[in-house]
Write a protein that holds these residues in place. Structure first.
Motif, PDB file in Angstrom:
ATOM      1  N   LEU A 165      -5.761   4.497  -1.511  1.00  0.00           N
ATOM      2  CA  LEU A 165      -5.002   4.105  -2.252  1.00  0.00           C
ATOM      3  C   LEU A 165      -6.161   5.099  -3.106  1.00  0.00           C
ATOM      4  O   LEU A 165      -5.535   5.500  -4.191  1.00  0.00           O
ATOM      5  CB  LEU A 165      -4.004   3.288  -2.834  1.00  0.00           C
ATOM      6  N   LYS A 170       5.450   9.614  -9.257  1.00  0.00           N
ATOM      7  CA  LYS A 170       5.193   9.930 -10.634  1.00  0.00           C
ATOM      8  C   LYS A 170       4.496  11.217 -11.035  1.00  0.00           C
ATOM      9  O   LYS A 170       4.647  11.823 -11.904  1.00  0.00           O
ATOM     10  CB  LYS A 170       4.320   9.015 -10.825  1.00  0.00           C
ATOM     11  N   ALA A 171       3.517  11.759  -9.851  1.00  0.00           N
ATOM     12  CA  ALA A 171       3.212  12.943 -10.177  1.00  0.00           C
ATOM     13  C   ALA A 171       4.078  14.401  -9.594  1.00  0.00           C
ATOM     14  O   ALA A 171       3.876  15.696 -10.095  1.00  0.00           O
ATOM     15  CB  ALA A 171       2.224  13.454  -9.316  1.00  0.00           C
ATOM     16  N   PHE A 172       4.916  14.259  -8.900  1.00  0.00           N
ATOM     17  CA  PHE A 172       5.578  15.512  -8.325  1.00  0.00           C
ATOM     18  C   PHE A 172       7.011  15.107  -8.692  1.00  0.00           C
ATOM     19  O   PHE A 172       8.081  16.391  -8.490  1.00  0.00           O
ATOM     20  CB  PHE A 172       5.702  15.127  -6.744  1.00  0.00           C
ATOM     21  N   ILE A 203      -5.923   8.332  -3.093  1.00  0.00           N
ATOM     22  CA  ILE A 203      -4.249   9.192  -3.388  1.00  0.00           C
ATOM     23  C   ILE A 203      -4.317   9.797  -5.359  1.00  0.00           C
ATOM     24  O   ILE A 203      -3.324   9.687  -5.474  1.00  0.00           O
ATOM     25  CB  ILE A 203      -3.014   8.461  -2.761  1.00  0.00           C
ATOM     26  N   LYS A 215       5.656  16.572 -21.047  1.00  0.00           N
ATOM     27  CA  LYS A 215       6.513  15.271 -21.986  1.00  0.00           C
ATOM     28  C   LYS A 215       6.632  15.254 -23.120  1.00  0.00           C
ATOM     29  O   LYS A 215       7.869  15.016 -24.048  1.00  0.00           O
ATOM     30  CB  LYS A 215       7.008  14.180 -20.878  1.00  0.00           C
ATOM     31  N   ALA A 220      10.484   8.392 -13.733  1.00  0.00           N
ATOM     32  CA  ALA A 220      11.578   7.289 -14.881  1.00  0.00           C
ATOM     33  C   ALA A 220      12.458   7.238 -14.278  1.00  0.00           C
ATOM     34  O   ALA A 220      12.757   5.727 -15.273  1.00  0.00           O
ATOM     35  CB  ALA A 220      10.998   8.460 -16.132  1.00  0.00           C
ATOM     36  N   PRO A 250       9.035  13.033 -11.273  1.00  0.00           N
ATOM     37  CA  PRO A 250       8.609  11.790 -12.360  1.00  0.00           C
ATOM     38  C   PRO A 250       9.922  12.247 -12.854  1.00  0.00           C
ATOM     39  O   PRO A 250      10.056  10.663 -13.923  1.00  0.00           O
ATOM     40  CB  PRO A 250       7.653  13.072 -13.897  1.00  0.00           C
ATOM     41  N   ASP A 251      10.886  12.815 -13.651  1.00  0.00           N
ATOM     42  CA  ASP A 251      11.981  12.695 -13.586  1.00  0.00           C
ATOM     43  C   ASP A 251      12.450  11.494 -12.839  1.00  0.00           C
ATOM     44  O   ASP A 251      13.364  10.299 -13.203  1.00  0.00           O
ATOM     45  CB  ASP A 251      13.098  13.945 -13.706  1.00  0.00           C
ATOM     46  N   GLY A 295       1.065  -1.250   0.020  1.00  0.00           N
ATOM     47  CA  GLY A 295      -0.386  -0.047  -0.054  1.00  0.00           C
ATOM     48  C   GLY A 295       0.848   1.290  -0.013  1.00  0.00           C
ATOM     49  O   GLY A 295       0.591   2.020  -1.059  1.00  0.00           O
ATOM     50  N   ILE A 328      29.565   0.112 -14.358  1.00  0.00           N
ATOM     51  CA  ILE A 328      28.647   0.199 -14.301  1.00  0.00           C
ATOM     52  C   ILE A 328      27.394  -0.482 -14.598  1.00  0.00           C
ATOM     53  O   ILE A 328      26.347  -0.862 -14.461  1.00  0.00           O
ATOM     54  CB  ILE A 328      27.262   1.563 -14.846  1.00  0.00           C
ATOM     55  N   VAL A 383      -6.959  -0.888   2.870  1.00  0.00           N
ATOM     56  CA  VAL A 383      -5.248  -0.038   1.860  1.00  0.00           C
ATOM     57  C   VAL A 383      -6.256   0.693   0.663  1.00  0.00           C
ATOM     58  O   VAL A 383      -5.453   1.289   0.179  1.00  0.00           O
ATOM     59  CB  VAL A 383      -4.918  -1.233   1.900  1.00  0.00           C
ATOM     60  N   THR A 429      -3.244  11.949  -7.495  1.00  0.00           N
ATOM     61  CA  THR A 429      -2.486  11.985  -8.200  1.00  0.00           C
ATOM     62  C   THR A 429      -1.927  11.770  -9.716  1.00  0.00           C
ATOM     63  O   THR A 429      -1.725  12.428 -10.591  1.00  0.00           O
ATOM     64  CB  THR A 429      -1.558  10.891  -7.606  1.00  0.00           C
ATOM     65  N   VAL A 448       1.783  15.635 -16.559  1.00  0.00           N
ATOM     66  CA  VAL A 448       2.747  15.727 -16.178  1.00  0.00           C
ATOM     67  C   VAL A 448       3.392  14.764 -17.513  1.00  0.00           C
ATOM     68  O   VAL A 448       4.219  15.674 -18.242  1.00  0.00           O
ATOM     69  CB  VAL A 448       3.479  14.976 -15.375  1.00  0.00           C
ATOM     70  N   MET A 458       2.723   6.670  -7.415  1.00  0.00           N
ATOM     71  CA  MET A 458       1.464   7.440  -7.607  1.00  0.00           C
ATOM     72  C   MET A 458       2.596   8.868  -7.320  1.00  0.00           C
ATOM     73  O   MET A 458       2.374   9.397  -8.068  1.00  0.00           O
ATOM     74  CB  MET A 458       0.300   7.478  -6.849  1.00  0.00           C
ATOM     75  N   LEU A 459       2.944   9.438  -5.747  1.00  0.00           N
ATOM     76  CA  LEU A 459       3.520  10.613  -5.929  1.00  0.00           C
ATOM     77  C   LEU A 459       4.643  10.914  -6.359  1.00  0.00           C
ATOM     78  O   LEU A 459       4.752  11.718  -6.196  1.00  0.00           O
ATOM     79  CB  LEU A 459       3.548  10.586  -3.994  1.00  0.00           C
ATOM     80  N   ILE A 491      -2.924  15.016 -12.305  1.00  0.00           N
ATOM     81  CA  ILE A 491      -0.889  15.325 -11.985  1.00  0.00           C
ATOM     82  C   ILE A 491      -0.399  14.351 -13.175  1.00  0.00           C
ATOM     83  O   ILE A 491       0.022  14.874 -13.902  1.00  0.00           O
ATOM     84  CB  ILE A 491      -0.654  15.515 -10.661  1.00  0.00           C
ATOM     85  N   ILE A 492      -1.031  13.118 -12.811  1.00  0.00           N
ATOM     86  CA  ILE A 492       0.024  12.130 -13.704  1.00  0.00           C
ATOM     87  C   ILE A 492      -0.136  12.765 -14.915  1.00  0.00           C
ATOM     88  O   ILE A 492       1.008  12.917 -15.918  1.00  0.00           O
ATOM     89  CB  ILE A 492       0.469  11.289 -13.176  1.00  0.00           C
ATOM     90  N   THR A 531       2.683   2.154  -3.554  1.00  0.00           N
ATOM     91  CA  THR A 531       1.712   1.989  -4.476  1.00  0.00           C
ATOM     92  C   THR A 531       1.868   3.335  -3.830  1.00  0.00           C
ATOM     93  O   THR A 531       1.731   4.547  -4.879  1.00  0.00           O
ATOM     94  CB  THR A 531       0.564   1.596  -4.559  1.00  0.00           C
ATOM     95  N   ALA A 532       1.272   3.950  -3.108  1.00  0.00           N
ATOM     96  CA  ALA A 532       1.438   5.839  -2.725  1.00  0.00           C
ATOM     97  C   ALA A 532       2.514   6.252  -3.201  1.00  0.00           C
ATOM     98  O   ALA A 532       2.419   7.464  -3.760  1.00  0.00           O
ATOM     99  CB  ALA A 532       0.789   5.508  -1.041  1.00  0.00           C
ATOM    100  N   PRO A 579      25.181   0.831 -20.674  1.00  0.00           N
ATOM    101  CA  PRO A 579      25.453   1.486 -20.734  1.00  0.00           C
ATOM    102  C   PRO A 579      26.816   1.586 -20.816  1.00  0.00           C
ATOM    103  O   PRO A 579      28.365   1.085 -21.201  1.00  0.00           O
ATOM    104  CB  PRO A 579      25.737   1.663 -19.232  1.00  0.00           C
TER     105      PRO A 579
END
Lengths: 198, 186
Positions: B25, A88-90, B28, B43, A96, A92-93, A78, A174, B21, B32, B39, A85-86, B35-36, A81-82, B123
């Motif tokens: 979720l 990805k929203a705030f 949330i 991009k 990714a 993102p780089d 849980g 690497i 749970v 979000t 974003v 999501m957070l 916003i996603i 996942t939260a 790489p």
């Protein structure tokens, strides 16, 4: 207060999850190709670990022994996942570049190990400190490993080139092979230093 | 509430944990998700601007996904209402997995620009394909491209990234696929 300082010291140095307990190897090797990734992974795992430790600790008297692992996994996933999501929203780089490794925090054995070994037996405050301590220990190990690998394998530190253009990076560092090599040497050096301090 | 049967008690408890749970979720996600989406749209806009800086607006093009399995997305690029070209997101099989790239194709089937969205190449070797100067070859040269090692002689020859011929060929194949696709749109 002293107790908490001791907990932090143990989590980061004497009982470091990666360098002493040798758990959480998979995310350690996979995300330590650059300091940025290592730091991101470490802090994300610290957040999940702290939250899940507190939650497991609060519910320790309600969760029956027989279904404790299943319950821990539900709680941990849980939070993961939260956080995914957070991020990805705030962020993102970072999301990714960490990609698949964020959902894989669920199976990071450090988190399940602390839930089972510590949070299920101690109060929420101690468990929170334990989560932060172990999380920072994990982050610390990741950053050291990532610094070595990024420096030798890519010639940069936190993305900033440190050598001149003539430097030929050892790409092997690497790649997974280099991860194992660097981890072995770092663990050896760390053990030597910690033993000396005792 | 005291439940006697142990099995029932365990099931009810575990179900409660999962339900709580899931509810949290869902909450949330509600916050979000927009916003996603924003974003991701940003991009897309950025990578379209990279391959076709002169475009002022874009809109998604609908196409037959089944007929073009390696075309992921396509956009019509316009400059003050006039069609400037197409932005095509292509997937190509590289050395270490899928390479996703955005290719800008003009009306006359010339390449306007190429930018790599994601790749999982070796790489230090294959990852060097994600280089503005290297990708610019597709703009300067003309299709049909030919990947060569060392030095380009004809004006359709693309110099491969050192020790990464497979990657270079994969990117080239992706660009060709995008050109063919854009040609079929008109």
């Amino acid at each position: 207060m002293n107790k908490y300082v001791k907990q932090l010291y143990e989590g980061i140095i004497t009982n470091n999850p990666v360098l002493v307990q040798l758990i959480g190897m998979c995310p350690t090797l996979a995300t330590s190709t650059s300091i940025e990734n290592g730091l991101g992974m470490g802090l994300a795992a610290t957040a999940v670990l702290t939250c899940s430790n507190v939650m497991v600790s609060l519910l320790r008297k309600i969760i029956p022994q027989k279904i404790r692992i299943a319950s821990y996994v539900v709680i941990i996933s849980g939070f993961v996942t939260a956080i995914e999501m957070l991020m990805k929203a705030f962020l993102p780089d970072l999301a990714a570049s960490l990609g698949l490794f964020i959902p894989l925090i669920v199976v990071n054995c450090i988190i399940l190990a602390r839930a089972e070994a510590y949070a299920s037996k101690n109060g929420p405050l101690e468990s929170a400190v334990d989560g932060i301590a172990m999380g920072l220990g994990f982050t610390f190990a990741l950053v050291i490993l990532a610094a070595v690998r990024e420096l030798l394998g890519n010639g940069t530190l936190y993305g900033i080139p440190v050598f001149g253009k003539s430097f030929q990076p050892a790409t092997i560092m690497i790649m997974p092979t280099g991860g194992f090599l660097a981890l072995g040497f770092i663990i050896a050096a760390f053990q030597k230093i910690v033993k000396k301090g005792e | 509430m005291k439940i006697k049967n142990e099995t029932v008690r365990l099931v009810v408890l575990l179900f409660t944990f999962c339900a709580v749970v899931a509810l949290v979720l869902a909450g949330i996600n509600k916050v979000t998700a927009p916003i996603i989406k924003e974003v991701e749209a940003q991009k897309t806009r950025e990578s379209l601007m990279k391959v076709c800086p002169s475009a002022t607006d874009f809109k998604p093009v609908e196409f037959d996904m089944a007929a073009h399995p390696n075309i992921l997305e396509a956009y019509e690029l316009t400059k003050h209402g006039q069609l400037a070209g197409y932005g095509v997101v292509v997937s190509s099989q590289g050395f270490g997995g899928e390479i996703k790239m955005m290719v800008g194709v003009a009306n006359n089937e010339r390449v306007l620009g190429v930018s790599i969205i994601s790749l999982s190449e070796t790489p230090g070797l294959g990852t060097k394909a994600d280089d503005v100067e290297w990708l610019n070859q597709f703009v300067l040269k003309t299709s049909p491209y030919k990947v060569v090692k060392g030095k380009a002689e004809a004006d359709n020859e693309v110099v491969a990234v050192t020790s990464a011929t497979v990657t270079s060929k994969a990117v080239t194949a992706g660009v060709e696929a995008a050109i063919a696709f854009a040609g079929g749109l008109e």
